[in-house]
Design a protein around this motif. Structure first.
Motif, short mmCIF file in Angstrom:
data_model
loop_
_atom_site.label_atom_id
_atom_site.label_comp_id
_atom_site.label_asym_id
_atom_site.label_seq_id
_atom_site.Cartn_x
_atom_site.Cartn_y
_atom_site.Cartn_z
N TYR A 89 0.84 -1.19 0.00
CA TYR A 89 0.00 0.00 0.00
C TYR A 89 0.88 1.24 0.00
CZ TYR A 89 -4.06 -2.86 1.25
OH TYR A 89 -5.08 -3.79 1.25
N LEU B 130 -4.74 5.02 2.83
CA LEU B 130 -3.85 4.11 2.11
C LEU B 130 -4.48 3.73 0.77
CD1 LEU B 130 -3.17 3.72 5.24
CD2 LEU B 130 -2.10 1.58 4.50
N PHE C 69 3.75 0.71 2.68
CA PHE C 69 3.56 -0.32 3.70
C PHE C 69 3.34 -1.68 3.04
CE2 PHE C 69 3.14 2.31 7.45
CZ PHE C 69 2.63 3.51 6.99
N GLY D 236 -8.32 -15.52 7.58
CA GLY D 236 -9.51 -14.78 7.97
C GLY D 236 -9.54 -13.35 7.51
N TYR E 244 -9.48 1.28 11.57
CA TYR E 244 -8.09 1.29 11.98
C TYR E 244 -7.79 2.60 12.72
CZ TYR E 244 -6.95 -2.41 8.56
OH TYR E 244 -6.87 -3.59 7.84
N GLN F 108 -4.42 5.09 13.43
CA GLN F 108 -3.05 5.32 12.97
C GLN F 108 -2.46 6.54 13.67
OE1 GLN F 108 -2.38 6.31 8.79
NE2 GLN F 108 -0.42 5.24 8.82
N LYS G 24 3.39 5.90 12.02
CA LYS G 24 3.21 4.50 12.40
C LYS G 24 2.27 3.82 11.43
CE LYS G 24 5.68 4.00 16.13
NZ LYS G 24 6.78 2.98 16.16
N PRO G 25 2.28 2.49 11.36
CA PRO G 25 1.32 1.80 10.49
C PRO G 25 -0.08 1.80 11.10
CG PRO G 25 2.63 0.21 11.69
CD PRO G 25 3.21 1.56 12.02
N PRO G 26 -1.09 1.56 10.30
CA PRO G 26 -2.45 1.44 10.84
C PRO G 26 -2.54 0.24 11.77
CG PRO G 26 -2.49 1.62 8.45
CD PRO G 26 -1.08 1.39 8.84
N LEU H 92 -5.29 -2.33 13.45
CA LEU H 92 -6.67 -2.79 13.32
C LEU H 92 -7.41 -2.65 14.64
CD1 LEU H 92 -8.74 -4.17 11.42
CD2 LEU H 92 -7.93 -6.36 12.34
N VAL I 171 -13.40 -5.39 12.80
CA VAL I 171 -13.77 -5.88 11.48
C VAL I 171 -15.23 -6.30 11.51
CG1 VAL I 171 -13.36 -7.54 9.63
CG2 VAL I 171 -11.44 -6.72 11.02
N SER J 69 -16.84 -9.30 13.53
CA SER J 69 -16.09 -10.55 13.51
C SER J 69 -14.77 -10.44 14.27
CB SER J 69 -15.84 -11.01 12.08
OG SER J 69 -15.08 -10.07 11.36
N ILE J 70 -14.22 -9.24 14.38
CA ILE J 70 -12.97 -9.05 15.11
C ILE J 70 -13.07 -7.76 15.94
CG2 ILE J 70 -10.50 -8.54 14.94
CD1 ILE J 70 -10.37 -10.27 12.46
N GLU K 30 -10.21 -6.06 18.34
CA GLU K 30 -8.84 -6.22 18.78
C GLU K 30 -8.63 -5.67 20.19
OE1 GLU K 30 -5.85 -7.48 16.12
OE2 GLU K 30 -7.66 -8.52 16.76
N LEU L 149 -5.31 9.46 13.67
CA LEU L 149 -6.08 9.38 12.42
C LEU L 149 -6.85 8.07 12.44
CD1 LEU L 149 -6.58 10.63 9.54
CD2 LEU L 149 -4.70 9.17 8.76
N LEU M 298 -9.02 5.50 10.38
CA LEU M 298 -9.24 5.11 8.99
C LEU M 298 -10.30 4.03 8.90
CD1 LEU M 298 -5.48 4.85 7.98
CD2 LEU M 298 -7.09 6.52 7.05
N SER N 168 -9.49 -10.93 4.04
CA SER N 168 -8.10 -10.51 3.97
C SER N 168 -7.45 -10.97 2.66
CB SER N 168 -7.30 -11.03 5.16
OG SER N 168 -7.19 -12.43 5.10
N GLN O 189 -7.89 -3.96 0.27
CA GLN O 189 -8.73 -3.08 1.07
C GLN O 189 -8.72 -1.67 0.47
OE1 GLN O 189 -8.04 -3.30 5.29
NE2 GLN O 189 -8.11 -5.54 5.30
N PHE P 108 -9.38 2.22 1.31
CA PHE P 108 -9.39 3.10 2.48
C PHE P 108 -10.00 4.45 2.17
CE2 PHE P 108 -6.75 1.13 5.81
CZ PHE P 108 -6.24 0.04 5.11
#
Lengths: 110, 118
Positions: free
Chosen positions: A35, A43, A88, A95, B35, B37, B41-43, B45, B48, B55-56, B58, B88, B90, B103, B107, B109
């Motif tokens: 990404y 992204l 990234f 899943g 997400y 962020q 740094k990376p996003p 999670l 979901v 379903s998720i 975190e 941020l 997302l 997955s 995706q 965004f």
């Protein structure tokens, strides 16, 4: 951690040069995705490569995947100033979950 | 322009406020994501939704409450946030299949909501 690790953390090149970014991960994957994120934006998906694929191309982008070494690389050829962004890698293990690496900040100087 | 629309673009709120972030997509995607962020740094999670069902989660603190009213909309309700929640936020969506898992799809965004907690 299953998180991808990317190197370099930052890369500065001149317009017209090629840029290579690397991503390593720790456990087996279903696919690996790259990404791009421009400053202040969301992204943008670039390429998805599945675990049974070794190489994919999209325009000036080339992605390789080596599952034996648990690593991937993103090559941007003939870079442009507009390619300046954070890149990234993200690994999909099962899943619904994608796990993102720390990212590479690419700066392309005009 | 992105195909996932997030509103508002910026939000400043006090720690006692209640606000909601909204996300909308019309691509027919059946998986939607939140997400968080932080800068450089990376996003990360948070949640979901797959086929409108959570379903998720975190292990996100209960001061964040997601909601998926229908297949096109995703909300994130905020209450009693802390300064460290400034980030941020997302939203993303993807085609979801019950047998392969969302997955395995790219995706898409939105541009995010920049949240600042005073």
């Amino acid at each position: 951690s299953q998180q991808g690790e990317e190197d370099p953390q930052a890369l500065s090149i001149q317009e017209g040069e090629n840029a290579t970014m690397n991503c390593s991960y720790k456990t087996s994957i279903n696919n690996l995705q790259w990404y791009r994120q421009n400053s202040g934006r969301g992204l943008v998906h670039l390429i998805l490569i599945r675990s049974n694929e070794r190489e994919k191309h999209s325009g000036r982008l080339r992605v390789t995947l080596d599952t034996s070494k648990k690593s991937s690389s993103l090559l941007i050829t003939a870079s442009r100033a507009a390619d300046t962004a954070s890149y990234f890698c993200a690994t999909a293990h099962s899943g619904s979950r994608l796990t993102f690496g720390e990212g590479t900040q690419l700066t392309v100087n005009p | 322009d992105t195909e996932v629309t997030q509103t508002p673009k910026h939000l400043v709120m006090g720690m006692t406020n209640k606000k909601s972030l909204k996300c909308e997509q019309h691509m027919g995607h059946r998986a939607m994501y939140w997400y968080k962020q932080k800068a450089k740094k990376p996003p990360e999670l948070m949640f979901v939704y797959s086929y409108e069902k959570l379903s998720i989660n975190e292990s996100v603190p209960s001061r964040f409450s997601p909601e998926c009213p229908n297949s096109s909309l995703l909300n994130l309700h905020l209450h009693a946030l802390q300064p460290e929640d400034s980030a941020l936020y997302l939203c993303a969506s993807s085609q979801g299949t019950l047998w392969t898992g969302p997955s395995n799809q790219p995706q898409h965004f939105g541009d995010g909501t920049r949240l600042s907690i005073l």
